[in-house]
Scaffold this motif. Structure first.
Motif, PDB file in Angstrom:
ATOM      1  N   ILE A  57      53.582  64.780  57.056  1.00  0.00           N
ATOM      2  CA  ILE A  57      54.350  66.027  57.019  1.00  0.00           C
ATOM      3  C   ILE A  57      54.517  66.387  55.546  1.00  0.00           C
ATOM      4  CG2 ILE A  57      56.479  67.182  57.698  1.00  0.00           C
ATOM      5  CD1 ILE A  57      56.851  64.923  59.789  1.00  0.00           C
ATOM      6  N   ASP A  58      53.895  67.483  55.140  1.00  0.00           N
ATOM      7  CA  ASP A  58      53.782  67.775  53.708  1.00  0.00           C
ATOM      8  C   ASP A  58      53.953  69.264  53.419  1.00  0.00           C
ATOM      9  OD1 ASP A  58      53.241  67.535  51.003  1.00  0.00           O
ATOM     10  OD2 ASP A  58      51.066  67.533  51.283  1.00  0.00           O
ATOM     11  N   ALA A 110      60.817  69.916  59.183  1.00  0.00           N
ATOM     12  CA  ALA A 110      60.169  68.648  58.841  1.00  0.00           C
ATOM     13  C   ALA A 110      60.926  67.472  59.460  1.00  0.00           C
ATOM     14  CB  ALA A 110      60.094  68.491  57.323  1.00  0.00           C
ATOM     15  N   GLU A 111      62.248  67.530  59.431  1.00  0.00           N
ATOM     16  CA  GLU A 111      63.064  66.461  60.008  1.00  0.00           C
ATOM     17  C   GLU A 111      62.864  66.386  61.525  1.00  0.00           C
ATOM     18  OE1 GLU A 111      65.792  63.335  60.397  1.00  0.00           O
ATOM     19  OE2 GLU A 111      64.760  64.140  58.630  1.00  0.00           O
ATOM     20  N   PHE A 150      59.472  64.883  62.167  1.00  0.00           N
ATOM     21  CA  PHE A 150      59.503  63.451  61.843  1.00  0.00           C
ATOM     22  C   PHE A 150      60.131  62.654  62.990  1.00  0.00           C
ATOM     23  CE2 PHE A 150      61.409  59.620  60.180  1.00  0.00           C
ATOM     24  CZ  PHE A 150      60.469  59.125  59.285  1.00  0.00           C
ATOM     25  N   CYS A 179      56.773  61.521  55.645  1.00  0.00           N
ATOM     26  CA  CYS A 179      57.285  62.844  55.279  1.00  0.00           C
ATOM     27  C   CYS A 179      57.623  62.842  53.799  1.00  0.00           C
ATOM     28  CB  CYS A 179      58.522  63.188  56.115  1.00  0.00           C
ATOM     29  SG  CYS A 179      59.129  64.871  55.832  1.00  0.00           S
TER      30      CYS A 179
END
Length: 280
Positions: free
Chosen positions: A188-189, A201-202, A205, A217
């Motif tokens: 995840i970038d 993103a969280e 993840f 991440c």
């Protein structure tokens, strides 16, 4: 989501830490005759030509003189292969493979099958991948060294049978992939240029780790503070002589069903930091 072009930032201090850890993880997961699904939410271009005054000069450029001491790490060995130099010449770095191409090169070395599902929202990035996959050359000004593997049967083949590029939102794309693909490796970038990216993103993840994926991440940090996460791998840039804009460092948060992998990653990270700090 705001527009982001990575070309001036390729090889920066954050890239170095992110790609070093990513390849250490992949090196554990890729074994001869194994197969692995690799997904990336915001992939960028296949390769980047490094130009004067780019952010790479205070990133990979600062570490490059220590290359002879670092070739035990797959990240640095693959970069050395992409930037060959004559024995009597100074070490030079001109070309920086992106994360997906670094993984593909590692899979070829390990004689493993790698299926990539990669996303980006930039049509220019899509065009770069189409050129790379259709014609076998980078399109970013990087020289090609050695024989091309495009179209050849066997492990490490770089074509549309092994790499699926998707133009679109990587958060929702990866969420969908988690529901239909066997657990694999996810990076995840996002560039974190728009509101809501950190929360997205969280969420990704957490869903990936709950689904049995090995997930990394990455994010930059303006200030380095103690982390609440036991599986977070931070880097204070000044610790090894790096620098990047106003960021003090960066961090990778990791999760994996393979608990030994995270212990291995911690040991390898300490070894790299020791060598890098000693060679400053």
């Amino acid at each position: 989501m705001g527009h982001y072009d990575h070309r001036e930032h390729a090889g920066n201090a954050g890239d170095l830490w992110k790609h070093f850890l990513l390849l250490e993880v992949a090196d554990c997961l890729l074994t001869p005759d194994s197969s692995l699904v690799y997904a990336e939410s915001h992939v960028g271009r296949p390769k980047y030509a490094l130009k004067p005054s780019g952010d790479w000069e205070s990133g990979i450029g600062r570490i490059w003189p220590a290359l002879p001491l670092l070739k035990d790490f797959p990240y640095f060995d693959i970069l050395a292969e992409a930037n060959p130099s004559e024995p009597s010449s100074p070490l030079q770095i001109e070309c920086y493979p992106g994360s997906a191409l670094l993984l593909a090169k590692l899979a070829k070395r390990k004689k493993a099958d790698l299926k990539m599902e990669i996303w980006d929202i930039d049509p220019a990035v899509e065009a770069a991948w189409n050129e790379f996959l259709d014609h076998g050359h980078p399109g970013q000004g990087c020289p090609d060294h050695g024989r091309s593997d495009h179209g050849r049967p066997g492990h490490g083949r770089l074509d549309r049978s092994s790499i699926s590029f998707h133009l679109g939102d990587g958060f929702s794309g990866c969420m969908s992939l988690l529901r239909r693909a066997p657990p694999g490796l996810l990076l995840i970038d996002p560039p974190f240029t728009s509101p809501g990216e950190r929360r997205a993103a969280e969420e990704l993840f957490c869903m990936a780790s709950e689904s049995g994926w090995t997930v990394l991440c990455w994010h930059m940090k303006e200030a380095m503070r103690p982390s609440d996460h036991p599986t977070e791998f931070p880097l204070l840039f000044s610790q090894i002589g790096l620098d990047y804009a106003k960021a003090a460092g960066c961090s990778i948060r990791a999760a994996s069903p393979h608990t030994a992998l995270l212990s291995h990653l911690s040991r390898r990270a300490r070894a790299f930091l020791h060598i890098s700090a000693s060679s400053k």
